[in-house]
Structure formats: structure tokens, C-alpha cells
Design a protein around this motif. Structure first.
Motif, mmCIF file in Angstrom:
data_model
loop_
_atom_site.group_PDB
_atom_site.id
_atom_site.type_symbol
_atom_site.label_atom_id
_atom_site.label_comp_id
_atom_site.label_asym_id
_atom_site.label_seq_id
_atom_site.Cartn_x
_atom_site.Cartn_y
_atom_site.Cartn_z
ATOM 1 N N GLU A 279 -2.486 -2.004 15.458
ATOM 2 C CA GLU A 279 -1.477 -1.613 14.465
ATOM 3 C C GLU A 279 -2.215 -1.232 13.169
ATOM 4 O O GLU A 279 -3.280 -1.782 12.864
ATOM 5 C CB GLU A 279 -0.523 -2.805 14.252
ATOM 6 N N ASN B 172 -2.001 -1.716 9.788
ATOM 7 C CA ASN B 172 -2.439 -2.652 8.730
ATOM 8 C C ASN B 172 -3.631 -3.497 9.187
ATOM 9 O O ASN B 172 -4.535 -3.793 8.399
ATOM 10 C CB ASN B 172 -1.296 -3.577 8.302
ATOM 11 N N LEU C 175 4.768 -5.109 15.047
ATOM 12 C CA LEU C 175 5.276 -3.776 15.397
ATOM 13 C C LEU C 175 6.275 -3.824 16.557
ATOM 14 O O LEU C 175 7.226 -3.043 16.567
ATOM 15 C CB LEU C 175 4.053 -2.949 15.830
ATOM 16 N N HIS D 267 2.778 9.673 5.299
ATOM 17 C CA HIS D 267 3.142 9.311 3.922
ATOM 18 C C HIS D 267 2.733 10.370 2.893
ATOM 19 O O HIS D 267 2.925 10.170 1.693
ATOM 20 C CB HIS D 267 2.507 7.963 3.556
ATOM 21 N N MET E 101 3.606 -8.082 7.597
ATOM 22 C CA MET E 101 3.990 -7.029 8.536
ATOM 23 C C MET E 101 2.706 -6.523 9.180
ATOM 24 O O MET E 101 1.805 -6.049 8.474
ATOM 25 C CB MET E 101 4.678 -5.872 7.786
ATOM 26 N N ASP F 238 0.851 -1.198 0.000
ATOM 27 C CA ASP F 238 0.000 0.000 0.000
ATOM 28 C C ASP F 238 0.886 1.247 0.000
ATOM 29 O O ASP F 238 0.918 1.983 0.977
ATOM 30 C CB ASP F 238 -0.954 -0.003 1.214
ATOM 31 N N ASN G 20 -2.262 3.028 3.371
ATOM 32 C CA ASN G 20 -1.623 4.329 3.566
ATOM 33 C C ASN G 20 -2.282 5.394 2.689
ATOM 34 O O ASN G 20 -2.266 6.575 3.006
ATOM 35 C CB ASN G 20 -0.132 4.255 3.212
ATOM 36 N N HIS H 217 9.063 -0.191 8.746
ATOM 37 C CA HIS H 217 8.458 -1.478 9.120
ATOM 38 C C HIS H 217 8.510 -2.498 7.974
ATOM 39 O O HIS H 217 8.806 -3.669 8.169
ATOM 40 C CB HIS H 217 6.997 -1.268 9.517
ATOM 41 N N ASP H 218 8.166 -2.014 6.765
ATOM 42 C CA ASP H 218 8.020 -2.948 5.647
ATOM 43 C C ASP H 218 9.372 -3.481 5.169
ATOM 44 O O ASP H 218 9.476 -4.635 4.739
ATOM 45 C CB ASP H 218 7.262 -2.278 4.497
ATOM 46 N N ASN I 164 -0.236 1.453 16.833
ATOM 47 C CA ASN I 164 0.274 2.741 16.352
ATOM 48 C C ASN I 164 -0.793 3.596 15.690
ATOM 49 O O ASN I 164 -0.540 4.751 15.371
ATOM 50 C CB ASN I 164 1.483 2.548 15.413
ATOM 51 N N ASP J 278 7.364 3.513 3.332
ATOM 52 C CA ASP J 278 8.165 2.336 3.703
ATOM 53 C C ASP J 278 7.886 1.150 2.783
ATOM 54 O O ASP J 278 8.761 0.314 2.542
ATOM 55 C CB ASP J 278 8.069 1.976 5.193
ATOM 56 N N ASP J 279 6.694 1.099 2.199
ATOM 57 C CA ASP J 279 6.440 0.087 1.160
ATOM 58 C C ASP J 279 7.331 0.352 -0.050
ATOM 59 O O ASP J 279 7.893 -0.579 -0.649
ATOM 60 C CB ASP J 279 4.983 0.138 0.676
ATOM 61 N N LEU K 215 2.591 -6.370 2.967
ATOM 62 C CA LEU K 215 3.121 -5.194 3.667
ATOM 63 C C LEU K 215 2.042 -4.132 3.894
ATOM 64 O O LEU K 215 2.354 -2.991 4.243
ATOM 65 C CB LEU K 215 4.295 -4.605 2.869
HETATM 66 C C1 BDR Z 1 2.508 -0.406 8.696
HETATM 67 O O1 BDR Z 1 1.496 0.582 8.462
HETATM 68 C C2 BDR Z 1 1.823 1.336 7.329
HETATM 69 O O2 BDR Z 1 1.632 2.691 7.550
HETATM 70 C C3 BDR Z 1 3.240 1.027 6.972
HETATM 71 O O3 BDR Z 1 3.410 1.082 5.566
HETATM 72 C C4 BDR Z 1 3.454 -0.354 7.513
HETATM 73 O O4 BDR Z 1 3.094 -1.343 6.581
HETATM 74 C C5 BDR Z 1 3.131 -0.132 10.038
HETATM 75 O O5 BDR Z 1 2.166 -0.164 11.040
#
Ligand code: BDR
Ligand code: CA
Length: 328
Positions: free
Chosen positions: A176, A178, A201, A93, A161, A21, A50, A251-252, A170, A25-26, A135
Motif C-alpha cells: 500500500e 503509505n 486498504l 493527486h 491509514m 501528506d 503524495n 481512504h483518509d 495499490n 483525500d488528506d 494519514l
Molecule cells: C493512501 O495513499 C495516499 O495516496 C492516500 O492519501 C492515502 O493516504 C492510500 O493508499
């Protein structure tokens, strides 16, 4: 530096589908994967998270055009989760998912839906030879499993992930990102008969790339260098504004490194599920860690990683990607 060619050394590159997505980080994880000779990226499937599904699809095409990898994988288009996306990641992002850069896309292709691409690739490959690296939210994987109920046992492994074991979320105190975006799909994938590894996470949060990464990025004259140098500075600004942190999480890329360098991680077998209805806990991942659990173990979960070595692997991967020669 000379690059090992797995084919010439008699090694088989691992066939992967990257479900993403993008998302900064992807995008970094795609830079690493698309040029890594240990991987054969057979498809990249977009999923909303994202950013919106339409944006995610566009971003996947933009990234491929920007990077121009030696082999262009099949691409899949994202569609919204059944209940819509409850959040997005624009705080980290940017409005478009890629730092607000709005990369040009020369040729927008009409793509098949991501879940169809996943089904076709898994069915078209020898049994258990495909690893899905998930991811983003698990919407596409759940839909692929719904479309083809035998698929879970035909996939080699799903590396995901997401989630948390003991730490806070988060996006909410419990969840989390995702998992929260599409908890119903996450639950379906967790409960499926597939072989799964979760990189939560609790582990990915331990790695923070500090500001001096910017001095270690590949040269601007390379495609990968130019791309990373465009999307990373806004990411550092976002993390500082949002968290007061002088660094970024990737993270990814950590989850991808668990595929390419599993020896840098420790895992434990666990029994995990996802809350889909809680007023405060929707999207929370729950593990039966009682002394005498009654749930059956259903996945490996990363519990430790060698932070320094994973950090170096990611930075090395970015630089190797920029140097990787084109195929003849
Ligand atoms: C995950 O959430 C997204 O924002 C990031 O791309 C990562 O895959 C981290 O919680
Ligand atoms: Ca992601």
C-alpha cells in the motif's frame, strides 16, 4: 440544523494530531476534521508522500488559509524520509498534491519540524489524551518516537491509514502507498509500544464516492464548498484515467470516520509487521494469522465497515463543515 456543542453538553472533544501528506483525500479529511465538534485538532503535521515534503508543508498552510477553521491548529513542517521518497502520488493527486491548483499561500510561516510538534503536543497534554491520526507515511511518528523514546506510551492511540491484510497493494502488487513510501518508519511504529489501530486498504477500498457526489457538495458560496468543488473534479478525472473507475476512493476520510464514528467499523486484534527489504515485497504489511501464531498481537485492525453509513457520514461531514458557524 442546530449543531451540538460538545463543551456545552459536557462532552469533551477528542484531542487529535492529524499527520497528513495532502493529497486530495488528506485534504478532504482535513475539511471534515477541522469543523467537527467531536474533535479538537491541536496540530496538523505535514509529511512527504503524495507530494514532496516541501509541497506537503505548503499544502497544509494553503488548506488552512482556504478553510479558515474556527481554531487554527499548530502546524509542523515535513522533511524527507532517510531513504528519500521512492514514489509520489501525482498520478492521482496532481503535480502539487492538490490537483495542480497551486493555491496561493498569503503568509508562508517558518514552521518547526513535524516530529518536534508531535513531541511537544503529546508532552504538553495530559497523559494518553492525544490521538494521532496518521494519514500518510509514518516518517514523522517514527522520528518523534526516536526523539523521545517515552512517547509511545504517552500517546493515547495512533489511528493509521495504510497497509493491507489480505488484498493486493495499490502502489506495488504487495504494498500500500503509505507503507511503501517509508517502510522503515512504518516498521518502527508497528513495533513500538503504542496503542494502535490500522484502517487498511482492504476496508477503505470498499467505499467509492460516485460522480453524483458533486451534486451533494456544499454550496460554492461557502469556503469549504468552494475548496471541495475545486479539488474534487480533477480527482474524478484522475481515477477515470488511471483506473477506468467512475468514482474516487477517500481512504483518509474513511480512516478519520473510524475515529469519529467507530461504531460503524469492526476490528480484530492482530499481530502486524512491515517488510523493509524484499525485492518484490518492500512495504508489504504482514500479519501472523496462523492457527497458532507466534507473534504477539500489537494492534487493532479494521476488518469490516458499514459502507453506506460511512459514505453518508462523510458527505454529511462535508456539508456540516460548510455550515459550521465561526466562533464568536
Ligand atoms: C493512501 O495513499 C495516499 O495516496 C492516500 O492519501 C492515502 O493516504 C492510500 O493508499
Ligand atoms: Ca494520505
Amino acid at each position: 440544523m442546530l449543531f451540538a456543542d460538545p463543551a456545552s453538553e459536557g462532552l469533551m472533544a477528542r484531542k487529535v494530531i492529524l499527520d497528513v501528506d495532502p493529497g486530495i483525500d488528506d485534504a478532504i479529511a482535513l475539511c471534515l476534521a477541522l469543523f467537527d465538534p467531536r474533535l479538537e485538532v491541536v496540530a496538523i503535521t505535514a509529511v512527504g508522500g503524495n507530494c514532496s515534503p516541501a509541497n506537503a508543508t505548503r499544502n497544509v498552510q494553503a488548506i488552512i488559509e482556504q478553510l479558515d477553521p474556527p481554531r487554527w491548529p499548530r502546524l509542523g513542517a515535513a522533511s524527507p524520509p532517510d531513504a528519500g521518497l521512492p514514489v509520489n502520488g501525482r498520478h492521482l493527486h496532481g503535480v502539487d498534491g492538490l490537483a495542480g491548483v497551486e493555491f496561493e499561500v498569503a503568509e508562508l510561516h517558518h514552521l518547526h519540524p513535524s516530529e518536534k510538534v508531535i513531541c511537544d503536543q503529546v508532552r504538553g497534554a495530559p497523559e494518553a489524551s492525544i490521538t494521532i491520526v496518521a494519514l500518510g507515511p509514518l516518517t514523522n511518528i517514527a522520528r518523534a518516537f526516536q526523539r523521545d523514546p517515552e512517547l509511545p506510551s504517552l500517546v493515547g492511540e495512533i489511528v493509521m491509514m495504510g497497509g493491507t491484510v489480505a488484498g493486493p497493494g495499490n502502489i506495488t502488487p504487495a504494498a500500500e502507498f503509505n507503507m511503501y513510501c517509508d517502510p522503515g518508519s512504518a516498521q518502527a511504529v508497528f513495533r513500538s509500544r503504542s496503542t494502535k489501530t490500522l484502517i487498511p486498504l482492504d476496508v477503505t477500498n470498499r467505499l467509492v464516492l460516485s460522480f453524483d457526489l458533486l451534486n451533494r457538495l456544499p454550496d460554492e458560496a461557502t469556503r469549504v464548498g468552494r475548496f471541495l468543488r475545486t479539488i474534487l473534479p480533477p480527482a474524478f478525472r484522475g481515477y477515470r484515467q488511471r483506473f477506468g473507475l467512475e468514482g474516487i476512493h477517500v481512504h483518509d476520510s474513511v480512516a478519520l470516520t473510524a475515529v469519529t464514528e467507530p461504531e460503524l467499523f469492526s476490528t480484530e486484534e492482530m499481530a502486524g509487521d512491515v517488510e523493509t527489504m524484499g525485492e518484490l515485497t518492500t512495504g508489504m504489511t504482514i500479519f501472523d494469522r496462523r492457527r497458532v501464531p507466534s507473534w504477539r498481537n500489537n494492534m487493532e485492525v479494521a476488518t469490516e465497515m458499514q459502507v453506506g453509513a460511512v459514505t453518508e457520514a462523510i458527505i454529511r461531514g462535508m456539508n456540516d463543515a460548510a455550515r459550521r458557524p465561526k466562533l464568536p
